[in-house]
Design an enzyme around this catalytic site. Structure first.
Site, mmCIF file in Angstrom:
data_model
loop_
_atom_site.group_PDB
_atom_site.id
_atom_site.type_symbol
_atom_site.label_atom_id
_atom_site.label_comp_id
_atom_site.label_asym_id
_atom_site.label_seq_id
_atom_site.Cartn_x
_atom_site.Cartn_y
_atom_site.Cartn_z
ATOM 1 N N ASP A 7 0.885 -1.165 0.000
ATOM 2 C CA ASP A 7 0.000 0.000 0.000
ATOM 3 C C ASP A 7 0.923 1.215 0.000
ATOM 4 O OD1 ASP A 7 -2.274 1.609 0.118
ATOM 5 O OD2 ASP A 7 -2.265 1.624 2.301
ATOM 6 N N GLU A 68 -1.644 -1.646 -4.538
ATOM 7 C CA GLU A 68 -2.935 -0.972 -4.658
ATOM 8 C C GLU A 68 -2.817 0.180 -5.649
ATOM 9 O OE1 GLU A 68 -6.322 -0.429 -1.559
ATOM 10 O OE2 GLU A 68 -4.876 1.181 -1.248
ATOM 11 N N ASP A 141 -2.460 1.169 6.719
ATOM 12 C CA ASP A 141 -1.697 0.880 5.503
ATOM 13 C C ASP A 141 -1.161 -0.548 5.500
ATOM 14 O OD1 ASP A 141 -1.130 3.967 4.464
ATOM 15 O OD2 ASP A 141 -1.173 3.751 6.638
#
Length: 166
Positions: A7, A68, A141
């Site tokens: 992330d 992501e 995260d």
């Protein structure tokens, strides 16, 4: 298959390494975060992200990377900064001969919870449950990085899977 989920961020990049032999059972190898100090110049923050990610890749030897996709609607400065961090992450992975797969937040939510509009709490609870963790990984995260890694494993074992490498 060993997947490194990421992330991306400049201040904090979450990562999670998950292994799966059959596409449905997960084994957590490690998870954590790469933090950079806001007191550093942006170039130094990006260099720190690069060196830390190189160390993680060297230590855990993932087979693929799941990241992501960037999604922002309002703050263009934040989007640009995260885009720069993503560029460093993608380059680092390419230098290490890793295939990179991107997933939208909607795809991750659908894959992990079965519902594309799930909120952060629902995703975090599913990450904890599916991975058999005693607590929800923090900060957000890190849980998101684990969710992206699981999304790749679940997606790649699906008969509907279409390879979408970056």
């Amino acid at each position: 298959m060993r997947v490194l989920g990421i992330d991306p961020g400049i201040a904090l990049t979450g990562y999670g390494i998950i292994e799966s032999k059959n596409g449905s059972e997960f084994k957590v190898i490690d998870y954590g975060r790469i933090e950079t100090s806001s007191s550093l110049k942006k170039s130094m923050r990006l260099l720190h992200l690069y060196t830390e990610l190189c160390s993680i890749i060297s230590l855990y030897q993932p087979d693929v990377v799941a990241i992501e996709e960037l999604f922002f609607s309002k703050n263009s400065k934040t989007a640009i900064t995260i885009g720069e961090a993503r560029g460093v992450i993608i380059l680092t992975c390419i230098q290490n001969n890793l295939s990179i797969y991107e997933y939208t937040p909607l795809q991750v939510k659908q894959s992990i919870t079965g519902y594309g509009r799930a909120d952060k709490t629902q995703i975090q609870k599913m990450v904890k449950s599916l991975l058999g963790l005693s607590e929800i990984p923090k900060p957000d995260d890190v849980a998101d990085a684990l969710a992206v890694a699981m999304c790749h494993i679940l997606s790649s074992s699906s008969v509907l899977y279409q390879e979408d490498e970056v």
